[in-house]
Design a protein around this motif. Structure first.
Motif, PDB file in Angstrom:
ATOM      1  N   VAL A 153      -1.268   5.497  -9.647  1.00 11.26           N
ATOM      2  CA  VAL A 153      -1.052   6.575 -10.608  1.00 11.26           C
ATOM      3  C   VAL A 153      -1.200   7.940  -9.930  1.00 11.26           C
ATOM      4  CG1 VAL A 153      -1.842   5.157 -12.548  1.00 11.26           C
ATOM      5  CG2 VAL A 153      -3.459   6.667 -11.372  1.00 11.26           C
ATOM      6  N   SER A 154      -1.574   7.941  -8.670  1.00 13.32           N
ATOM      7  CA  SER A 154      -1.750   9.188  -7.929  1.00 13.32           C
ATOM      8  C   SER A 154      -0.994   9.110  -6.597  1.00 13.32           C
ATOM      9  CB  SER A 154      -3.232   9.475  -7.693  1.00 13.32           C
ATOM     10  OG  SER A 154      -3.406  10.678  -6.966  1.00 13.32           O
ATOM     11  N   LYS A 155      -1.599   8.479  -5.582  1.00 12.68           N
ATOM     12  CA  LYS A 155      -0.910   8.336  -4.302  1.00 12.68           C
ATOM     13  C   LYS A 155      -1.405   7.114  -3.554  1.00 12.68           C
ATOM     14  CE  LYS A 155       0.042  10.594   0.120  1.00 12.68           C
ATOM     15  NZ  LYS A 155      -0.182  11.778   0.987  1.00 12.68           N
ATOM     16  N   VAL A 156      -0.463   6.281  -3.142  1.00  6.09           N
ATOM     17  CA  VAL A 156      -0.728   5.173  -2.226  1.00  6.09           C
ATOM     18  C   VAL A 156       0.297   5.265  -1.104  1.00  6.09           C
ATOM     19  CG1 VAL A 156      -0.795   2.678  -1.888  1.00  6.09           C
ATOM     20  CG2 VAL A 156      -1.675   3.666  -4.017  1.00  6.09           C
ATOM     21  N   ASN A 203      -6.781   8.768  -4.050  1.00  6.26           N
ATOM     22  CA  ASN A 203      -5.696   8.408  -3.145  1.00  6.26           C
ATOM     23  C   ASN A 203      -6.104   7.207  -2.298  1.00  6.26           C
ATOM     24  OD1 ASN A 203      -4.171  10.638  -3.992  1.00  6.26           O
ATOM     25  ND2 ASN A 203      -5.084  11.959  -2.437  1.00  6.26           N
ATOM     26  N   VAL A 204      -5.107   6.486  -1.843  1.00  4.76           N
ATOM     27  CA  VAL A 204      -5.294   5.448  -0.830  1.00  4.76           C
ATOM     28  C   VAL A 204      -4.277   5.699   0.270  1.00  4.76           C
ATOM     29  CG1 VAL A 204      -5.122   2.992  -0.277  1.00  4.76           C
ATOM     30  CG2 VAL A 204      -6.162   3.708  -2.442  1.00  4.76           C
ATOM     31  N   VAL A 205      -4.777   5.897   1.487  1.00  2.00           N
ATOM     32  CA  VAL A 205      -3.901   6.139   2.631  1.00  2.00           C
ATOM     33  C   VAL A 205      -4.204   5.087   3.691  1.00  2.00           C
ATOM     34  CG1 VAL A 205      -3.188   7.751   4.427  1.00  2.00           C
ATOM     35  CG2 VAL A 205      -3.808   8.610   2.152  1.00  2.00           C
ATOM     36  N   ILE A 206      -3.216   4.260   3.987  1.00  2.00           N
ATOM     37  CA  ILE A 206      -3.339   3.214   4.995  1.00  2.00           C
ATOM     38  C   ILE A 206      -2.417   3.581   6.149  1.00  2.00           C
ATOM     39  CG2 ILE A 206      -3.033   0.750   5.472  1.00  2.00           C
ATOM     40  CD1 ILE A 206      -3.487   0.285   2.435  1.00  2.00           C
ATOM     41  N   MET A 209     -10.008   3.261  -4.748  1.00  2.00           N
ATOM     42  CA  MET A 209      -9.563   4.648  -4.680  1.00  2.00           C
ATOM     43  C   MET A 209     -10.369   5.457  -3.659  1.00  2.00           C
ATOM     44  SD  MET A 209     -11.161   6.196  -8.221  1.00  2.00           S
ATOM     45  CE  MET A 209     -11.263   7.873  -7.639  1.00  2.00           C
ATOM     46  N   ASN A 210      -9.740   6.532  -3.171  1.00  2.00           N
ATOM     47  CA  ASN A 210     -10.346   7.427  -2.183  1.00  2.00           C
ATOM     48  C   ASN A 210     -10.732   6.686  -0.902  1.00  2.00           C
ATOM     49  OD1 ASN A 210     -10.048   9.638  -3.886  1.00  2.00           O
ATOM     50  ND2 ASN A 210     -12.040   9.302  -4.846  1.00  2.00           N
ATOM     51  N   THR A 211      -9.776   5.905  -0.415  1.00  6.16           N
ATOM     52  CA  THR A 211      -9.936   5.170   0.836  1.00  6.16           C
ATOM     53  C   THR A 211      -8.866   5.598   1.824  1.00  6.16           C
ATOM     54  OG1 THR A 211     -10.956   3.226  -0.176  1.00  6.16           O
ATOM     55  CG2 THR A 211      -9.825   2.882   1.915  1.00  6.16           C
ATOM     56  N   THR A 212      -9.294   5.822   3.065  1.00  5.40           N
ATOM     57  CA  THR A 212      -8.374   6.111   4.164  1.00  5.40           C
ATOM     58  C   THR A 212      -8.645   5.116   5.287  1.00  5.40           C
ATOM     59  OG1 THR A 212      -8.301   8.473   3.639  1.00  5.40           O
ATOM     60  CG2 THR A 212      -7.603   7.826   5.844  1.00  5.40           C
ATOM     61  N   ILE A 213      -7.600   4.411   5.699  1.00  7.36           N
ATOM     62  CA  ILE A 213      -7.713   3.431   6.780  1.00  7.36           C
ATOM     63  C   ILE A 213      -6.871   3.928   7.947  1.00  7.36           C
ATOM     64  CG2 ILE A 213      -7.298   1.041   7.470  1.00  7.36           C
ATOM     65  CD1 ILE A 213      -7.650   0.245   4.531  1.00  7.36           C
ATOM     66  N   GLY A 214      -7.503   4.105   9.099  1.00  7.94           N
ATOM     67  CA  GLY A 214      -6.821   4.664  10.258  1.00  7.94           C
ATOM     68  C   GLY A 214      -5.859   3.690  10.916  1.00  7.94           C
ATOM     69  N   GLU A 265     -13.792   5.817   4.325  1.00  6.22           N
ATOM     70  CA  GLU A 265     -12.972   6.000   5.528  1.00  6.22           C
ATOM     71  C   GLU A 265     -13.226   4.892   6.540  1.00  6.22           C
ATOM     72  OE1 GLU A 265     -11.914   9.372   8.906  1.00  6.22           O
ATOM     73  OE2 GLU A 265     -13.107   9.888   7.143  1.00  6.22           O
ATOM     74  N   VAL A 266     -12.140   4.305   7.014  1.00 10.90           N
ATOM     75  CA  VAL A 266     -12.185   3.339   8.105  1.00 10.90           C
ATOM     76  C   VAL A 266     -11.530   3.995   9.314  1.00 10.90           C
ATOM     77  CG1 VAL A 266     -11.449   1.067   8.914  1.00 10.90           C
ATOM     78  CG2 VAL A 266     -12.062   1.388   6.501  1.00 10.90           C
ATOM     79  N   PRO A 267     -12.260   4.222  10.395  1.00 12.31           N
ATOM     80  CA  PRO A 267     -11.690   4.906  11.562  1.00 12.31           C
ATOM     81  C   PRO A 267     -10.563   4.092  12.205  1.00 12.31           C
ATOM     82  CG  PRO A 267     -14.094   4.884  11.659  1.00 12.31           C
ATOM     83  CD  PRO A 267     -13.694   3.937  10.570  1.00 12.31           C
ATOM     84  N   PRO A 268      -9.676   4.755  12.927  1.00 18.54           N
ATOM     85  CA  PRO A 268      -8.624   4.039  13.660  1.00 18.54           C
ATOM     86  C   PRO A 268      -9.213   3.080  14.693  1.00 18.54           C
ATOM     87  CG  PRO A 268      -8.205   6.412  13.625  1.00 18.54           C
ATOM     88  CD  PRO A 268      -9.584   6.214  13.099  1.00 18.54           C
TER      89      PRO A 268
END
Length: 211
Positions: free
Chosen positions: A110-113, A146-149, A163-168, A182-185
């Motif tokens: 509903v926001s950003k994936v 947001n979820v950014v993979i 929600m609010n997860t970033t995976i490098g 946050e999951v680092p690269p």
């Protein structure tokens, strides 16, 4: 377009060498049907979906509930069976080139994936960019994030991404993990698990009672 045709020819030639022409024909018949289903959804949501060639196999669906929702699908995205993708409100879903989504996955946006190119997702993965607003009595029943993979990420079976997860880039998410933050690269992410055992006392051959 020429580069896509060349890639298809090279892929088919390689498959014939590895599998045999009969099984390649059967497998690619399924792919062709998946591509046709992908085009069907692109036509169904002509205003919402922008895509290149992608495959959406049987019992998988894309549901869009708002004229402001957007879906971007890159080249050679492959979505296997019984995958549920739902986009609502101002949701924006982006799947990069060569993303692979295995059976029984769900994506609720509903926001950003955003899922980067060459990322592989195993079966039964759930991705949500929102949560239910159970704490406050307000007009909006959702809390949005947001979820950014990143690119070239491997996500194992039965993972839940909140929600609010970033995976490098190049990260690996272990099977059964719940991911938030946050999951680092270039890292392996897993939830620590501890095994515990409790002895039981046998009273008779059919009844067990815990100590």
């Amino acid at each position: 377009m020429i580069s896509i045709i060349i890639k298809v020819i090279k892929t088919l030639s390689s498959q014939v060498r590895d599998r045999g022409i009969y099984y390649v024909l059967l497998m690619n018949m399924s792919h062709i049907i998946g591509v046709l289903r992908g085009y069907f959804y692109k036509l169904l949501y002509l205003k919402n979906i922008k895509s290149s060639i992608y495959s959406l196999q049987s019992k998988s669906s894309i549901e869009i509930f708002n004229e402001n929702s957007k879906v971007y699908i890159g080249k050679f995205v492959f979505i296997r069976k019984n995958v549920s993708i739902r986009i609502d409100f101002n949701g924006e879903l982006s799947l990069g080139d060569n993303v692979f989504i295995n059976d029984n996955c769900t994506i609720n946006c509903v926001s950003k994936v955003s899922i980067g190119e060459n990322t592989k997702i195993a079966p039964n993965v759930c991705i949500n960019d929102h949560d239910h607003n159970f704490k406050y009595n307000s007009g909006d029943h959702l809390i949005r994030g947001n979820v950014v993979i990143g690119k070239n990420v491997w996500i194992g079976s039965n993972v839940v991404i909140l929600m609010n997860t970033t995976i490098g880039d190049n990260a690996v998410i272990a099977a059964g993990s719940v991911v938030k933050g946050e999951v680092p690269p270039n890292t392996l992410f897993f939830n620590k698990r501890e095994k515990s055992y409790k002895s039981i006392l046998i009273q008779d051959e059919n009844v067990y009672k815990a100590n």
